[in-house]
Design an enzyme around this catalytic site. Structure first.
Site, PDB file in Angstrom:
ATOM      1  CB  SER A 297      -1.041  -0.046   1.449  1.00 47.73           C
ATOM      2  OG  SER A 297      -1.501   1.188   1.642  1.00 47.73           O
ATOM      3  N   PRO A 298       0.625   2.221  -0.882  1.00 46.08           N
ATOM      4  CG  PRO A 298      -0.011   3.435  -2.632  1.00 46.08           C
ATOM      5  CD  PRO A 298      -0.433   2.241  -1.942  1.00 46.08           C
TER       6      PRO A 298
ATOM      7  CE  LYS B 113      -3.065  -5.268  -4.582  1.00 48.45           C
ATOM      8  NZ  LYS B 113      -4.414  -4.874  -4.215  1.00 48.45           N
TER       9      LYS B 113
ATOM     10  CG  ASN C 274      -1.257  -1.806  -4.050  1.00 49.84           C
ATOM     11  OD1 ASN C 274      -2.018  -1.232  -4.263  1.00 49.84           O
ATOM     12  ND2 ASN C 274      -1.176  -2.424  -2.604  1.00 49.84           N
TER      13      ASN C 274
END
Length: 511
Positions: free
Chosen positions: A237-238, A275, A304
């Site tokens: 997740s960024p 992921k 992602n």
């Protein structure tokens, strides 16, 4: 006019109106599956929602529409696509071959991020998703980032999100809720909808203020693992500070080793996927591939959203901070899938995601090495009917290119690995059918009676051969019977020949 005549006239008028409605729209018989209903959502409601609401409010409204059972259902054309000629299911076994293999009824699923809290799962299956991934879910509730957290770019077909893994609730007015409830009540009374089934994935994240990532993921597995068909360890997740550093070799190894142990304890039935981001360099992807192979993780989700901003972006919003998804990352995502497929020699199942808006996009990701494909951002621009269109277009492409199943196309871009995988599948079929192969060292009289041709692309069962009659040879106490019309061929092998000893039992001595 008597009451009887009034009833007859009303009945005739109603029947005529329903007949006209059916002939022009198919709404009475197909309802939310009809092309008219799909057209209404995709060309009117979806564009109107983008104009009238902020991206985040539009997202909440769309989620509520799905939850209330008002979104389009899988179209009849998509449900019957392939005409029974294509096996759209995909079966994935855990890497340790334990547990029951997980069979996905179709290759198109919903990516994490749309339904973070799992509030609209039945409605999402009705839309045509064969599997739905909820989350990311964190162990503890946490506030989202400051608004605006979502930006859509019509010019680029992209979405930029600063949403972290927070629990979404509220902001809607009482009037809106009551209106939606009333519409949902009326609709369900008019059309009873049978439940749809599919595969449920749970995407797990860590709290942004936590320093114990292993503890966070373990808590997620313990609490949600029993309810999930598969689990996702999201390290890409960024919008969670420092999370992507977990993709480095040593931290990733420690994390995946620990989460696999937690899975075995709390959810032994559930495969675990990791992921990853599309921003990894080749050396970083090599490290990830090595860790994935060493730890025995069951699969990967590639990829992602990206922190990069391609030069092709024309929207002024390209300077916004957050993860970029949608059309601009389609090619990068596909290339990452292809690279990870090669680095793992096709041994690790991949779920491909990033910019999928058509059957052609899904087909390209399958060819690159994905076993399954996820959709999300393109629904913002194409509408919910895009799910049905993708499924139908993909099935049509598989038929056109001579494939018999989704599994047959996976990794076709990587020819050496692809044909090795074909051999493995044929060997499994041979094991099940008591068939063995005779290699090139077999007696020359067999070799001289068969001409080997390269198989037609995409169809491992369609081989060209010289003879169609049955021939029988004696092989030192064994009998080998060649059924020309049923013989199969795999790369590097002679055609498959039924071999048995004189008592009819299988004999592997000629292998």
């Amino acid at each position: 006019m008597t009451i009887k005549q009034q009833i007859q006239r009303t009945t005739l008028r109603t029947a005529a109106a329903l007949t006209a409605l059916e002939l022009t729209t198919h709404l009475p018989t197909e309802g939310r599956s009809s092309q008219t209903y799909h057209h209404l959502f995709d060309t009117i409601i979806t564009p109107l929602g983008r104009r009238l609401f902020t991206p985040e409010d539009a997202h909440h409204l769309a989620l509520e529409v799905v939850r209330r059972g008002l979104a389009p259902r899988l179209s009849r054309d998509a449900a019957g696509s392939g005409g029974g000629r294509i096996d759209m299911s995909t079966t994935i076994q855990r890497s340790d071959n334990k547990g029951i293999p997980l069979t996905f009824p179709g290759p198109i699923g919903l990516a994490a991020g749309f339904d973070k809290n799992g509030s609209a799962i039945p409605g999402l299956f009705q839309m045509g998703f064969s599997f739905v991934e909820i989350g990311s879910v964190t162990p503890e509730p946490q506030d989202g980032n400051a608004r605006p957290r979502m930006v859509t770019d019509d010019d680029d077909g992209s979405e930029e999100s600063k949403n972290d893994d927070s629990d979404d609730e509220g902001g809607r007015s009482v009037i809106t809720n009551k209106l939606l409830w009333a519409l949902g009540w009326a609709w369900h009374r008019l059309m009873i909808i049978p439940p749809n089934q599919g595969i449920l994935g749970v995407n797990l994240g860590k709290n942004k203020t936590s320093d114990d990532e292993i503890g966070d993921y373990t808590t997620g597995i313990r609490k949600l693992g029993p309810y999930a068909d598969y689990l996702v360890i999201n390290v890409s997740s960024p919008n969670t500070p420092g999370l992507r550093s977990l993709q480095q070799r040593e931290p990733l190894y420690n994390l995946l080793t620990s989460t696999m142990k937690a899975r075995d304890e709390y959810a032994p039935h559930a495969p675990v996927y990791v992921k990853i981001a599309p921003d990894l360099s080749l050396s970083e992807m090599e490290d990830v591939a090595a860790v994935v192979m060493e730890t025995g993780i069951d699969g990967m989700i590639v990829s992602n959203t990206t922190n990069a901003r391609p030069e092709s972006l024309v929207s002024p919003n390209k300077r916004e901070v957050g993860g970029l998804s949608g059309a601009p990352i389609k090619n990068r995502s596909t290339e990452c899938i292809r690279t990870m497929y090669k680095l793992t020699n096709g041994a690790i199942p991949i779920i491909g995601v990033g910019g999928v808006g058509s059957g052609r996009d899904a087909y390209e990701k399958l060819k690159a090495g994905a076993s399954l494909v996820q959709v999300y951002s393109m629904m913002v621009y194409e509408g919910p009917g895009v799910v049905s269109r993708i499924r139908k277009e993909l099935a049509d492409l598989l038929v056109e290119n001579g494939y018999k199943s989704v599994e047959d196309v996976v990794g076709a871009d990587c020819e050496d690995i692809y044909w090795n995988r074909v051999e493995e599948r044929v060997k499994k079929r041979m094991e099940a059918e008591k068939i063995v192969t005779i290699h090139a060292k077999s007696p020359p009289e067999i070799l001289n009676n068969i001409i080997i041709w390269q198989p037609n692309k995409g169809d491992e069962n369609d081989w060209k051969r010289k003879t169609n009659d049955s021939k029988e040879w004696n092989l030192g106490g064994q009998q080998a019977k060649h059924h020309g019309s049923a013989a199969e061929h795999t790369s590097g092998f002679m055609p498959i020949i039924h071999v048995s000893n004189r008592n009819g039992h299988r004999n592997d001595g000629c292998n």
